[in-house]
Scaffold this motif. Structure first.
Motif, mmCIF file in Angstrom:
data_model
loop_
_atom_site.group_PDB
_atom_site.id
_atom_site.type_symbol
_atom_site.label_atom_id
_atom_site.label_comp_id
_atom_site.label_asym_id
_atom_site.label_seq_id
_atom_site.Cartn_x
_atom_site.Cartn_y
_atom_site.Cartn_z
ATOM 1 N N LEU A 38 -7.849 -2.646 12.905
ATOM 2 C CA LEU A 38 -6.963 -3.049 13.995
ATOM 3 C C LEU A 38 -5.653 -2.272 13.953
ATOM 4 O O LEU A 38 -5.180 -1.771 14.984
ATOM 5 C CB LEU A 38 -6.689 -4.551 13.906
ATOM 6 N N THR A 39 -5.060 -2.148 12.759
ATOM 7 C CA THR A 39 -3.793 -1.436 12.614
ATOM 8 C C THR A 39 -3.948 0.041 12.973
ATOM 9 O O THR A 39 -3.089 0.636 13.621
ATOM 10 C CB THR A 39 -3.268 -1.563 11.170
ATOM 11 N N LEU A 40 -5.056 0.645 12.557
ATOM 12 C CA LEU A 40 -5.281 2.061 12.831
ATOM 13 C C LEU A 40 -5.422 2.324 14.322
ATOM 14 O O LEU A 40 -4.859 3.284 14.855
ATOM 15 C CB LEU A 40 -6.540 2.534 12.097
ATOM 16 N N PHE A 41 -6.130 1.452 15.034
ATOM 17 C CA PHE A 41 -6.325 1.647 16.461
ATOM 18 C C PHE A 41 -5.045 1.374 17.245
ATOM 19 O O PHE A 41 -4.814 1.975 18.292
ATOM 20 C CB PHE A 41 -7.449 0.748 16.969
ATOM 21 N N SER B 202 -1.721 5.960 8.116
ATOM 22 C CA SER B 202 -0.845 5.382 7.096
ATOM 23 C C SER B 202 -1.428 4.052 6.630
ATOM 24 O O SER B 202 -2.092 3.337 7.388
ATOM 25 C CB SER B 202 0.558 5.172 7.662
ATOM 26 N N MET B 203 -1.157 3.706 5.365
ATOM 27 C CA MET B 203 -1.625 2.433 4.812
ATOM 28 C C MET B 203 -0.478 1.513 4.434
ATOM 29 O O MET B 203 -0.667 0.549 3.697
ATOM 30 C CB MET B 203 -2.505 2.689 3.583
ATOM 31 N N VAL B 204 0.721 1.807 4.931
ATOM 32 C CA VAL B 204 1.893 1.011 4.558
ATOM 33 C C VAL B 204 1.696 -0.451 4.929
ATOM 34 O O VAL B 204 1.916 -1.351 4.105
ATOM 35 C CB VAL B 204 3.168 1.576 5.224
ATOM 36 N N HIS B 205 1.278 -0.719 6.155
ATOM 37 C CA HIS B 205 1.071 -2.106 6.588
ATOM 38 C C HIS B 205 -0.052 -2.764 5.789
ATOM 39 O O HIS B 205 0.014 -3.961 5.464
ATOM 40 C CB HIS B 205 0.744 -2.150 8.088
ATOM 41 N N ILE B 206 -1.072 -2.000 5.453
ATOM 42 C CA ILE B 206 -2.188 -2.541 4.687
ATOM 43 C C ILE B 206 -1.728 -2.956 3.295
ATOM 44 O O ILE B 206 -2.147 -3.991 2.772
ATOM 45 C CB ILE B 206 -3.320 -1.501 4.584
ATOM 46 N N PHE B 207 -0.850 -2.163 2.692
ATOM 47 C CA PHE B 207 -0.361 -2.497 1.358
ATOM 48 C C PHE B 207 0.429 -3.810 1.367
ATOM 49 O O PHE B 207 0.305 -4.618 0.452
ATOM 50 C CB PHE B 207 0.506 -1.367 0.807
ATOM 51 N N PHE B 208 1.238 -4.021 2.391
ATOM 52 C CA PHE B 208 1.984 -5.271 2.475
ATOM 53 C C PHE B 208 1.047 -6.461 2.687
ATOM 54 O O PHE B 208 1.279 -7.549 2.159
ATOM 55 C CB PHE B 208 3.021 -5.202 3.601
#
Length: 233
Positions: A38-41, A47-53
């Protein structure tokens, strides 16, 4: 060393023979996979910044489920006394349980690298923040596991052990929001206890020795307290 290896093998077998380990891994991957897609689309940025949080929060919620049984279940099954009378030290017992629990955290992190691999396949991501983010998650997971281990060593009830660990995580997650309201120098002291404050630089690609030292110190302190709690039984 041989006794530690036997203890570790026992803990690994107990952990990975229980369905909760596979349930946690499945739920973790499903939630993070959905969030990553969802974040990628939406952002269209490699980037994986949001995924890390999001992993940071999810680890905080799942770590208590990993650690709650480590000592509490031993007491419930009346096997802790047998373990303590065996020719092994309390340090070896604590370290075996810690390493076994950390192995599950490491497996979850390794499985999640599929998201980084997907970014590399479809784009050209900056791997600096990805490496630092995973290092931060590993250090954070270590601090959580050792804290949960201490909670399990202090109580005979698995639910209470999980609630203690979860409460500590939630308190140290939001404590910086209240720390800024305090007068100096108390504000700095309280803010520096925040898990999110020390994790944030890792997620965005910065590694500071102070943040590494914080998570390592929490891990070592709680492991030492776990050994002392076990020795007083």
């Amino acid at each position: 060393m041989r006794s530690f290896a036997v203890l570790l093998q026992k803990e690994e077998a107990a952990l990975f023979s229980a369905p909760i380990a596979y349930v946690l891994m499945t739920v973790f991957l499903l939630i993070m996979g959905y969030s990553f897609t969802l974040t990628l689309f939406l952002s269209h940025q490699p980037s994986m910044v949001h995924i890390f949080f999001q992993m940071f929060v999810l680890f905080g919620l799942t770590a208590p489920l990993i650690t709650m049984r480590l000592f509490a279940e031993e007491r419930k099954l009346k096997t802790l006394e047998v373990l303590l009378t065996a020719p092994v030290s309390e340090v070896a017992i604590v370290l075996a349980k810690y390493v076994a629990a950390m192995s599950l955290v490491v497996v979850m992190l390794l499985l999640s690298t599929a998201y980084a691999a997907a970014l590399a396949w479809f784009g050209d991501p900056d791997f600096g923040p990805i490496y630092s983010g995973y290092l931060g998650l590993l250090l954070f997971g270590s601090a959580l596991v050792s804290t949960g281990l201490l909670a399990s060593a202090l109580t005979a009830n698995q639910v209470i052990a999980a609630l203690i660990t979860l409460s500590v995580f939630l308190l140290l997650w939001i404590i910086d929001n209240f720390g800024w309201l305090l007068p100096s120098p108390a504000d700095t002291m309280v803010v520096n206890l925040s898990l999110s404050v020390h994790f944030r630089p890792f997620a965005v690609g910065s590694i500071y020795l102070s943040d590494v030292g914080f998570f390592v110190s929490v891990t070592l302190l709680t492991l030492v307290l776990s050994v002392r709690a076990l020795a007083r039984r």
